[in-house]
Write a protein that holds these residues in place. Structure first.
Motif, PDB file in Angstrom:
ATOM      1  N   MET A   1      29.062  43.232  21.492  1.00 59.05           N
ATOM      2  CA  MET A   1      30.200  42.326  21.690  1.00 59.05           C
ATOM      3  C   MET A   1      31.078  42.845  22.818  1.00 59.05           C
ATOM      4  SD  MET A   1      30.982  39.589  19.966  1.00 59.05           S
ATOM      5  CE  MET A   1      29.423  38.940  20.449  1.00 59.05           C
ATOM      6  N   THR A   2      31.560  41.987  23.583  1.00 57.36           N
ATOM      7  CA  THR A   2      32.434  42.429  24.646  1.00 57.36           C
ATOM      8  C   THR A   2      33.872  42.189  24.257  1.00 57.36           C
ATOM      9  OG1 THR A   2      32.192  40.281  25.619  1.00 57.36           O
ATOM     10  CG2 THR A   2      30.804  42.022  26.496  1.00 57.36           C
ATOM     11  N   ASP A   3      34.696  42.918  24.944  1.00 57.96           N
ATOM     12  CA  ASP A   3      36.119  42.785  24.708  1.00 57.96           C
ATOM     13  C   ASP A   3      36.609  41.556  25.435  1.00 57.96           C
ATOM     14  OD1 ASP A   3      37.673  45.876  24.239  1.00 57.96           O
ATOM     15  OD2 ASP A   3      38.250  43.936  23.467  1.00 57.96           O
ATOM     16  N   ARG A   4      37.868  41.232  25.238  1.00 58.64           N
ATOM     17  CA  ARG A   4      38.373  40.106  26.012  1.00 58.64           C
ATOM     18  C   ARG A   4      38.314  40.489  27.494  1.00 58.64           C
ATOM     19  NH1 ARG A   4      43.612  39.793  27.799  1.00 58.64           N
ATOM     20  NH2 ARG A   4      44.611  41.833  27.776  1.00 58.64           N
ATOM     21  N   ALA A   5      38.126  39.506  28.328  1.00 62.87           N
ATOM     22  CA  ALA A   5      37.952  39.779  29.743  1.00 62.87           C
ATOM     23  C   ALA A   5      39.079  39.177  30.515  1.00 62.87           C
ATOM     24  CB  ALA A   5      36.648  39.133  30.213  1.00 62.87           C
ATOM     25  N   PRO A   6      39.930  39.944  31.012  1.00 62.27           N
ATOM     26  CA  PRO A   6      41.106  39.385  31.620  1.00 62.27           C
ATOM     27  C   PRO A   6      41.215  39.778  33.058  1.00 62.27           C
ATOM     28  CG  PRO A   6      41.559  41.310  30.390  1.00 62.27           C
ATOM     29  CD  PRO A   6      40.104  41.218  30.537  1.00 62.27           C
ATOM     30  N   VAL A   7      42.285  39.530  33.639  1.00 61.87           N
ATOM     31  CA  VAL A   7      43.014  40.249  34.545  1.00 61.87           C
ATOM     32  C   VAL A   7      43.445  40.247  35.960  1.00 61.87           C
ATOM     33  CG1 VAL A   7      42.566  41.906  35.705  1.00 61.87           C
ATOM     34  CG2 VAL A   7      42.285  41.766  33.304  1.00 61.87           C
ATOM     35  N   ILE A   8      44.103  40.714  36.494  1.00 62.26           N
ATOM     36  CA  ILE A   8      44.525  41.063  37.801  1.00 62.26           C
ATOM     37  C   ILE A   8      45.602  40.435  38.540  1.00 62.26           C
ATOM     38  CG2 ILE A   8      43.802  41.297  39.899  1.00 62.26           C
ATOM     39  CD1 ILE A   8      43.010  40.335  37.254  1.00 62.26           C
ATOM     40  N   MET A   9      45.542  40.758  39.786  1.00 67.20           N
ATOM     41  CA  MET A   9      46.352  40.125  40.742  1.00 67.20           C
ATOM     42  C   MET A   9      47.678  40.784  40.765  1.00 67.20           C
ATOM     43  SD  MET A   9      47.183  37.100  38.300  1.00 67.20           S
ATOM     44  CE  MET A   9      45.609  36.721  38.187  1.00 67.20           C
ATOM     45  N   ILE A  10      47.904  41.373  41.884  1.00 66.09           N
ATOM     46  CA  ILE A  10      49.238  41.776  42.094  1.00 66.09           C
ATOM     47  C   ILE A  10      49.602  41.444  43.466  1.00 66.09           C
ATOM     48  CG2 ILE A  10      50.375  43.752  41.492  1.00 66.09           C
ATOM     49  CD1 ILE A  10      48.478  45.241  42.907  1.00 66.09           C
ATOM     50  N   ASP A  11      50.834  41.437  43.696  1.00 62.95           N
ATOM     51  CA  ASP A  11      51.133  41.460  45.084  1.00 62.95           C
ATOM     52  C   ASP A  11      51.334  42.884  45.456  1.00 62.95           C
ATOM     53  OD1 ASP A  11      53.281  40.618  43.414  1.00 62.95           O
ATOM     54  OD2 ASP A  11      53.565  39.082  44.820  1.00 62.95           O
TER      55      ASP A  11
ATOM     56  N   HIS B 303      50.653  35.613  50.360  1.00 66.86           N
ATOM     57  CA  HIS B 303      50.515  37.020  50.067  1.00 66.86           C
ATOM     58  C   HIS B 303      50.135  37.712  51.361  1.00 66.86           C
ATOM     59  CE1 HIS B 303      48.892  40.579  47.938  1.00 66.86           C
ATOM     60  NE2 HIS B 303      49.782  40.232  47.053  1.00 66.86           N
ATOM     61  N   ARG B 308      46.870  33.903  48.112  1.00 62.95           N
ATOM     62  CA  ARG B 308      46.252  34.367  46.859  1.00 62.95           C
ATOM     63  C   ARG B 308      46.172  33.197  45.890  1.00 62.95           C
ATOM     64  NH1 ARG B 308      46.800  40.123  44.488  1.00 62.95           N
ATOM     65  NH2 ARG B 308      45.435  40.294  46.284  1.00 62.95           N
TER      66      ARG B 308
END
Lengths: 290, 353
Positions: A1-11, B303, B308
């Motif tokens: 099973m995989t974990d939730r897959a999220p993420v990113i992006m920053i400035d 960005h 972005r």
């Protein structure tokens, strides 16, 4: 099973840190402008009420007899006794009151609110009651008085010491409250900074805390001194009215009023002049006006 | 990558609570090492620092510095110096007397302490400000005085709490370079608390990332930058990060999406790739890029010199496109697109350890 897959992006922007300004908020400054009539009238009446008695005092002063009356033997004694006892009471208040204020401002302990209430009690207590209470403690058959008399042969009531005690009892709360307020306003983290530099709590108090609260301490001491200088009720109850020993200026004024009103006026004027001179001298230097 | 053995100067397992918040972190550092504690606000960095300094009690664990146990030792008896975030320079003392404060407390006479302090101010290029009160110092000058004050007491452990946070951008740049020189010279351990990854990467030899009172990742800047292990770190270093199950060149994400990776992996893994590696197409692309998935535009922002695009779909993704491409793609919120990433642009690495 995989974990939730999220993420990113920053400035790429750096997170902006809230920079802390060292000083507190400032109230809007006073400025010129019209004063509403509903405020102006009571304000003027209030001012008149405070100033008029002083005007009365000045108007009735027997100016021509002033030098002679000031030179009268009782006057000089009463003035000297008042200055000495008020200064002594202030010194005792500083020595005992500053540590008390520090404990109240910097430490939490059970019953702290009760302790603060007890410290401020003399502010609301009629001074005569304070005098009676002091008699019950230091009197011949008082809680401590009997022991003091039998052990050291010391009787406190009706002595110059009693004057100082009575004045301290009534005036010390002014100092404690003022210093405690100053301590609360001063950032306690300066004491932490001192500790990280190797300062023991006592060194931190002496070299960092005390200098930071000096204006509050001086203001408190001035209030304390002024209150001690004017003390009447507790003094006459606990120390009596013996010229040269316990008869301070307020007592002398009261006594003179019955026999020689002109003398009472001169004494009052003198007391007023001393108070104003001391306050004015210190205010320039220490007490900040908003 | 943890220093162990005779060179370890700081060996700490800090367990403490502060108003319902629980801290449990292990920290070790060698002499001369600069370690950054990096984490979001409220992660427990400052609590860790206060515990190290002796300003907050240690509930459990241990704290050894140079072989001596420090837990239970009061702050003033620890060989620890602190540069506070807002410096806390004593307002009633001149810069010189602020710096002389530590040496005085360590037993030097007034004249000797002032000579030591003058030496430190000279090293900081602040001789001209020696007699100035803190309120007359600029932000950068105050920061240097605070650093000199902490170093003048010759601490074995130097702690810096967000040392550059109170400075404006321009001063921050100069001060950072200045700080870097002095930290390199410090023979003891330096622990730097920051929420700014740039500070951490430039100033520290090693980065320890803390989230919710726990260490979530530790390593040198290059490793942390290339292989983030949490969303927070991925955001900091600007990568798309996913967790999934790997088998050979394939990683299956939680949402069901399967990505082909250049790295061969097995078991629980992370997959990371930069937003610039994501290409967007109005229709499903035919041909080379093998990792494609349908995505919906969720947000668009300018960005730098590119655009972005935040996308939702089987995998939430950030993509960087040129303004020209953005116009062509008609980027409005809710628009359906196809996202594609070349296997060669991805990095996959085990989630364990």
């Amino acid at each position: 099973m995989t974990d939730r897959a999220p993420v990113i992006m920053i400035d790429g922007d750096l997170p902006t840190a809230a920079s802390r300004a060292g000083t507190g908020r400032r109230a809007p400054a006073a400025g010129p402008g019209r004063v509403p009539l509903a405020l102006a009238l009571p304000a003027a009446a209030g001012l008149a009420f405070l100033v008029l008695p002083l005007v009365g005092l000045l108007a009735r002063t027997p100016w021509s007899q002033l030098p002679a009356r000031l030179a009268a033997p009782g006057v000089v004694d009463a003035l000297r006794l008042s200055l000495v006892t008020a200064t002594a009471a202030t010194a005792v208040s500083v020595v005992l009151g500053v540590p008390l204020a520090w404990v109240l401002a910097r430490r939490t302990f059970p019953g702290r609110r009760l302790v603060r209430a007890l410290v401020t009690l003399p502010l609301v207590l009629p001074p005569v009651v304070g005098g009676v209470a002091l008699l019950l403690v230091f009197g011949r058959r008082g809680l401590l008085g009997g022991w003091l008399a039998s052990t050291f042969g010391v009787t406190v009531p009706f002595s110059t010491t009693a004057v100082v005690l009575a004045e301290t009892f009534v005036a010390m709360p002014f100092l404690v409250i003022s210093v405690e307020g100053a301590l609360r306003a001063a950032d306690a983290r300066y004491e932490e900074a001192a500790a990280t530099l190797g300062a023991t709590p006592w060194t931190a108090f002496r070299r960092v805390t005390l200098p930071l609260v000096t204006p509050g301490l001086v203001a408190g001491a001035v209030l304390c001194w002024a209150r001690a200088l004017g003390e009447f009720g507790a003094t006459i109850t606990f120390a009596g009215n013996f010229p040269g020993r316990t008869q301070t200026m307020p007592l002398a004024v009261y006594l003179a009023l019955e026999s020689d009103p002109a003398a009472a006026i001169v004494l009052s004027l003198l007391l007023l002049a001393v108070s104003v001179a001391i306050l004015a001298g210190l205010r320039e230097r220490w007490i900040s006006t908003p | 990558m943890r220093p162990d053995g005779p060179h370890t100067l700081l060996d700490a397992h800090l367990v403490a609570s502060r108003g319902g918040f629980h801290l449990d972190v292990t920290l070790t550092a060698a002499a001369g090492e600069v370690v950054a504690l990096l984490g979001p606000n409220g992660a427990g960095k400052s609590t860790a620092l206060r515990v190290l300094a002796g300003l907050h009690p240690l509930d459990a664990g241990h704290l050894n510095l140079g072989g001596a146990a420090l837990s239970g030792v009061p702050a003033h008896a620890r060989p620890v110096g602190v540069v506070f975030q807002d410096y806390l320079l004593f307002p009633h003392l001149s810069a010189l007397d602020n710096v002389a404060f530590g040496p005085r407390c360590r037993g030097l006479g007034r004249a000797e302490a002032r000579r030591v302090a003058a030496g430190w101010l000279d090293r900081m290029g602040l001789t001209a400000q020696a007699r100035a009160k803190p309120r007359h110092l600029s932000g950068g000058q105050a920061q240097r005085v605070a650093l000199a004050r902490a170093l003048a007491a010759a601490p074995a452990l130097l702690l810096l709490d967000e040392p550059l946070a109170a400075l404006d951008a321009r001063t921050r740049l100069d001060t950072r370079a200045h700080l870097r020189r002095h930290l390199a010279d410090h023979p003891g351990v330096t622990i730097l608390v920051t929420h700014d990854p740039v500070d951490a990467m430039i100033l520290a030899d090693r980065i320890v990332i803390i989230e919710q009172g726990r260490v979530v990742q530790a390593g040198d800047a290059a490793t942390v930058t290339r292989q983030p292990r949490t969303d927070y770190v991925a955001r900091l270093v600007g990568l798309n990060l996913y967790r999934g199950r790997g088998s050979g060149h394939t990683v299956t994400l939680a949402g069901g999406l399967t990505l082909t990776t250049a790295d061969v992996v097995d078991g629980e893994v992370f997959v990371a790739f930069p937003p610039a590696a994501v290409a967007l197409y109005p229709q499903r692309p035919a041909g080379s890029p093998r990792n494609t998935w349908p995505a919906t535009v969720d947000g668009v922002e300018r960005h730098g010199d590119h655009i972005r695009v935040h996308l939702t779909g089987p995998a939430d993704t950030a993509a960087d496109v040129t303004p020209a491409a953005a116009t062509e793609l008609d980027l409005t919120v809710g628009r359906q697109l196809w996202a594609a990433v070349k296997a060669a642009e991805t990095r996959a690495y085990p989630a364990a350890g």
